[in-house]
Write an enzyme that holds these catalytic residues in place. Sequence first.
Site, PDB file in Angstrom:
ATOM      1  N   CYS A  90      57.571   4.543  26.007  1.00 31.63           N
ATOM      2  CA  CYS A  90      58.338   5.080  24.820  1.00 31.63           C
ATOM      3  C   CYS A  90      59.434   4.153  24.516  1.00 31.63           C
ATOM      4  CB  CYS A  90      58.950   6.458  25.151  1.00 31.63           C
ATOM      5  SG  CYS A  90      59.795   7.218  23.798  1.00 31.63           S
ATOM      6  N   HIS A 132      52.738  11.770  20.555  1.00 35.79           N
ATOM      7  CA  HIS A 132      53.677  11.457  20.901  1.00 35.79           C
ATOM      8  C   HIS A 132      55.021  11.481  19.983  1.00 35.79           C
ATOM      9  CE1 HIS A 132      56.148   8.538  24.023  1.00 35.79           C
ATOM     10  NE2 HIS A 132      56.825   8.317  22.819  1.00 35.79           N
ATOM     11  N   GLU A 133      54.406  10.642  18.877  1.00 35.61           N
ATOM     12  CA  GLU A 133      55.734  10.823  17.793  1.00 35.61           C
ATOM     13  C   GLU A 133      55.902  12.429  17.410  1.00 35.61           C
ATOM     14  OE1 GLU A 133      57.215   8.251  17.666  1.00 35.61           O
ATOM     15  OE2 GLU A 133      56.085   7.093  18.635  1.00 35.61           O
ATOM     16  N   HIS A 136      58.425  13.973  19.524  1.00 37.22           N
ATOM     17  CA  HIS A 136      60.039  13.582  19.190  1.00 37.22           C
ATOM     18  C   HIS A 136      60.435  14.485  18.056  1.00 37.22           C
ATOM     19  CE1 HIS A 136      60.630  10.008  21.500  1.00 37.22           C
ATOM     20  NE2 HIS A 136      59.549   9.419  21.034  1.00 37.22           N
TER      21      HIS A 136
END
Length: 147
Positions: A90, A132-133, A136
Amino acid sequence: MIHNLLPSDDPLLHAKIDKCSYNLDRSKLSYQLHENMFHYNGVGLSANQIGIKERAFVMISDMETEDTTTCFNPRIIKESKEMVTMEEGCLSYPELYLEIARPETIVVKYEDEGKELHKVKLTGFVARIFQHEYDHMEGIDFTQRTK
């Protein structure tokens, strides 16, 4: 304009991001996200990682051609039961790589720069980048995904 990456303990990285602002200049944000993702040698970058409180991220959607997709107001609507564990990094945690298990296939919805809604099935590495994004956007960082 290149933005500094926020430190991993910044509150903006640990807060759920609401829908994009109504008057958001999506083209400008998309350009900024692309510029910063490539500057930092990432395969994805969320707006909050560079201090912008908007529910949007950019990701490489084809690893061979380096085609990219900018996702506004992304959602995951379906996940496969099949999980795959891979090493993940990351940009918010330079030099840290962790084994993370994620669904192999997902179905997602997101808006593009023109506010058009897309529904797509993603699998493999591209699905992993999206997840993953997306995390966020939910205020979750990948260190919370370790077993």
